[in-house]
Every structure is written in C-alpha cells, then in structure tokens.
Scaffold this active site. Sequence first.
Site, PDB file in Angstrom:
ATOM      1  N   GLY A  11     -15.004  30.144   9.515  1.00  0.00           N
ATOM      2  CA  GLY A  11     -14.309  31.089  10.391  1.00  0.00           C
ATOM      3  C   GLY A  11     -12.958  31.422   9.795  1.00  0.00           C
ATOM      4  CG  ASN A 106      -6.673  29.406  21.625  1.00  0.00           C
ATOM      5  OD1 ASN A 106      -5.843  28.533  21.388  1.00  0.00           O
ATOM      6  ND2 ASN A 106      -6.527  30.662  21.251  1.00  0.00           N
ATOM      7  CE  LYS A 191      -1.936  27.407  21.856  1.00  0.00           C
ATOM      8  NZ  LYS A 191      -3.007  27.568  20.898  1.00  0.00           N
ATOM      9  CG  ASN A 209       3.539  36.815  24.520  1.00  0.00           C
ATOM     10  OD1 ASN A 209       2.596  37.571  24.771  1.00  0.00           O
ATOM     11  ND2 ASN A 209       3.406  35.778  23.708  1.00  0.00           N
ATOM     12  CD  GLU A 283     -10.126  32.531  21.558  1.00  0.00           C
ATOM     13  OE1 GLU A 283     -10.783  31.765  20.822  1.00  0.00           O
ATOM     14  OE2 GLU A 283      -8.892  32.497  21.632  1.00  0.00           O
TER      15      GLU A 283
HETATM   16  O1  KPL Z   1      -1.050  31.080  22.042  1.00  0.00           O
HETATM   17  C1  KPL Z   1      -0.704  32.176  22.344  1.00  0.00           C
HETATM   18  C2  KPL Z   1      -1.624  33.296  22.068  1.00  0.00           C
HETATM   19  O2  KPL Z   1      -1.182  34.365  21.700  1.00  0.00           O
HETATM   20  O3  KPL Z   1      -2.829  33.059  22.183  1.00  0.00           O
HETATM   21  C3  KPL Z   1       0.593  32.396  23.061  1.00  0.00           C
HETATM   22  C4  KPL Z   1       1.216  31.059  23.336  1.00  0.00           C
HETATM   23  C5  KPL Z   1       0.341  33.125  24.335  1.00  0.00           C
HETATM   24  C6  KPL Z   1       1.613  33.127  22.219  1.00  0.00           C
HETATM   25  O4  KPL Z   1       1.392  34.457  22.073  1.00  0.00           O
END
Ligand code: KPL
Length: 324
Positions: A11, A106, A191, A209, A283
Amino acid sequence: MTRREAHWIVGPGALGRLIGLRLATHRAPAVSVTLVGRRRLSREQVLVTPEGERLAARVTTASLDALPGGAPDRLHLTTKAYAAEAAYASLAPHLPPGTPLVLWQNGFGCQPRLSQRHEGPVLCATTTEGAYLEEQAAGDARVVHAGHGETLVGSLDGHHAELADELAATLTAAGLPTRAVGDIRQRLWQKLAVNAAINPLVARFRIRNGQLRDRPFRPLVEAIIDEVAAILAAEGIAPPGVEGGESAGGLEGWRALVWRVVAGTANNRASMLQDVLAGRPTEHEAILGPLLAAADGHHLPTPRLAELAAWLRSRDLAQAGRAC
Ligand code: KPL
C-alpha cells in the site's frame, strides 16, 4: 555479507512510501525495502525531507498480482483501512507462517480482525507523521515528508514487546521517531476520537481543520466530542491527560486533545477531505463504525455521529455509482 532484514510495504500511498523510503535511505541497520502496490511503481523514488533535502532511493517494486520471490521479515500493511483486509487476503497464502505483520490503518476496524486472523505476531501502529505524494510533478515517484511526528507501536494482545522494541528502534534509526507501547488499543481509540471529531465535519463542509474553531462549526465539534466522550467512557477507554499535568475529567480531556490537534493542524486538509476532493472512498467505516457499534451496545444516543455517517455512506455510494 550479512543478510539484510526484508521489509515489504503493502500500500505505497503517502504513508507507505514515507516508511519505505525512510527505511531505504538510512544506513544502519541496513534493510531491504519492497514497495507492493496494485500496480508496479518506478524503482527510483525520491523522499523530500521536512528540511527540504532530496534523498534518492532505489527500491524493489512489485504488484499484488506479481509478488517478488522470497519472503518478507516484516510486512507493513499501509493501505487505507477499507482496503486492508482484501490486500491481506491476497498476500496471506504467500507468507511463511510466523511472518510479523504491522498494521498502520486509521480507526479501529481491521486491526482486531486481522490480529485474530493472522498466524503470526501482529503489531498496530499509529503515527502523526505528515506526508503527501507529489504524483503529477514527479511521475509518481516522489513523497514529501511534510512534518515530523511520533509513531507508537504495540500489539492488541499485549505480547511481542521485544518485536515492538526492535521495530521501534529500526524506525527511529530511519528518521521516524517511534516508541513501543503496552496500550496501543487505547492509543488507537484516542486517534479515532480525534479523527471522528475532525474528519467527517471538514469533509462535509470542505474546510481546513482550523476553520472548525469558527462559528458555525465550533458547536458541532463540541457536540460530537460530547457523544464520543460518552461512548469511550462506556467502553472503558481512559481519557487523554491534559497537557502540563494530571489527567482531567473525561470530557475535558477529550476536548483539550481535539482542540490541540485542530490548532496544530489548522492549515491542513484532513485526509477525509482529501479523499472527498479526489473522489475516493472515505475511511468513515473504520472511524465512525466502531463508535456507532459501541454506542449501540451501550444504548447511547449519537444523533450527530449517525447523521455524519449516513451522509458519508451515501456520498461513498454515489461516488461508487459514478465510477461504474
Ligand atoms: O489525522 C488526521 C487526518 O487528517 O486524518 C488529522 C489529525 C485530522 C489531521 O488532519
């Protein structure tokens, strides 16, 4: 000549490429790196460091349907969360028993399932390293390491501490500071909580963000943190400590963490927004799915999370329909 430890990176998106090229461009201990993608990449790759240095690397490349000979000593799965199990299924028959697997996804979806399924040690990793691919500019051969972060590794079953220590040392030596931890489940949920509070909203409203701090978004973030904190309390996930001292009460701890990340990444386009803008699937299953399932189990109301999940689901379905 001593045999070099073989790391396969399956990946090779931005994170996979960052790990692979960091490993390939450092000197000691020398490892061999193979990037395995859906299609074969160029062998000549470039890593641009946060300091602006250009490091050239020559790596082995392969595709999932034409794997190289030999076997990996460490297999890093760095696909998006929704693609991890399918990638694993096509690799598993080619792996010698006992091959260590490192999951970099993630959320908290595929990690427990693959930890059960894989016949060998499984480590999970979570990272705050920032990276992106410069595909057009460099013929898909350049990754930019945008900002330094920290990586944590550990296993969900609490075993394999030695392997985690050894991997942390290898990654740290390669320029990716990494710590082996005994509470990776907790870290993955932390996270996930941050991602759940930031990513769906910025993807939906197509904002950076930092804009979450402004009206009308701030109260939406607060409402989501309330829902997430209640779910995690019911699941027994301890709230993060507040910077500078002892752990605060649950809700305050989650609030402090989320707003700290928003401030620290104010100028970022979060990964889910990038997926939406690029017309890719998101995701959301891996990030919102475990929260909604846990809320269901504890009979907790989640109007905001459910609404965002429904929006993301229908957006992904519409996107898939357009791709057919
Ligand atoms: O991990 C992140 C992402 O973009 O997936 C954050 C912490 C939201 C930072 O952009």
